[in-house]
Enzyme design. Structure first.
Site: not given
Length: 255
Positions: A19, A45-47
């Site tokens: 990821n 997808s993520e920060t």
């Protein structure tokens, strides 16, 4: 404004798998609009944004504690170093039986006529867990075409915010044996498919522990990037999810 930024691949021991997540170190608080602008620029997808709680804190100073506690909008998140990775301390969310007819349109829109063995719903996380028939194997789940673009039209009540597809593992059937496999889709929050997510496994861990009668499990998320997770259910109603991570980029964001 200049912000130190890192991109790390989690739940993997090698680059360009697992990821991918961006981590921004903040000296001062930013407004929500700027958070969203930076996250959009990162296009991952993520920060994550990490801000010092006290002015005397120093990002450059080496932390000698084995456990770090992050104060988040969802409560405290603890992460600790392990010999072969990082362990996340997360809540364990139960999933309850779900009537097929109530979500039939959603499931058929997503996976067509694929055979389903069990359906559960987690009201705490608003995740729908769909277990595929044991007649399928890992390669079937990996190659399954999931039609996420139409899910927003079928489910717009707010009840479901994430769709988990899962399959019983094949001990001895792979080079590395896994207890279960999964894929995770969340178009309701702007993520067509999450490469590897710990949050979905807080529900999966509860479900598969009951199904397999095990407290220790190994899982593999069958996205195109893949990701390995080691899971330990604790007696206090929480779950430890362990994985490895590698930093693939270090830089400075200017804005």
């Amino acid at each position: 404004m200049k912000l130190p930024v890192f991109i790390a691949d989690a739940f993997t021991a090698s680059s360009f798998r697992g990821n991918p997540a961006a981590v921004c170190l903040l000296e001062n608080k930013l407004d929500e609009y700027m958070h969203q602008k930076i996250a959009k620029e990162m296009n991952l997808s993520e920060t994550a944004f990490i801000r010092k709680l006290h002015p005397s804190d120093n990002f450059a100073q080496k932390n000698m504690n084995s456990t770090l506690t992050f104060v988040t909008l969802s409560g405290e998140l603890k992460a600790r170093r392990a010999e072969d990775g990082i362990v996340l301390d997360l809540p364990l969310y139960p999933a309850y039986p779900q009537d097929f007819h109530e979500v039939e349109d959603l499931i058929k829109t997503a996976i067509g006529d694929t055979q389903v063995q069990d359906i559960r719903y987690s009201p705490d996380t608003r995740k729908l867990l769909v277990r595929l028939s044991d007649t399928y194997d890992r390669s079937f789940l990996e190659n399954l075409q999931v039609h996420t673009e139409k899910l927003l039209q079928v489910e717009n009540t707010g009840k479901v915010k994430g769709l988990i597809l899962t399959l019983k593992g094949e001990p001895g059937g792979q080079t590395q044996a896994f207890d279960f496999y999964s894929r995770y889709f969340a178009p309701w929050v702007g993520v067509a498919e999450d490469p590897v997510t710990g949050s979905a496994h807080t529900v999966l861990s509860s479900y598969w522990s009951q199904q397999l009668g095990k407290k220790e499990m190994r899982a593999f998320q069958c996205s195109c990037r893949g990701g390995e997770l080691e899971i330990s259910l604790r007696p206090d109603g929480r779950v430890d999810i362990r994985g490895r991570a590698v930093v693939v980029l270090e830089g400075t964001l200017t804005a």
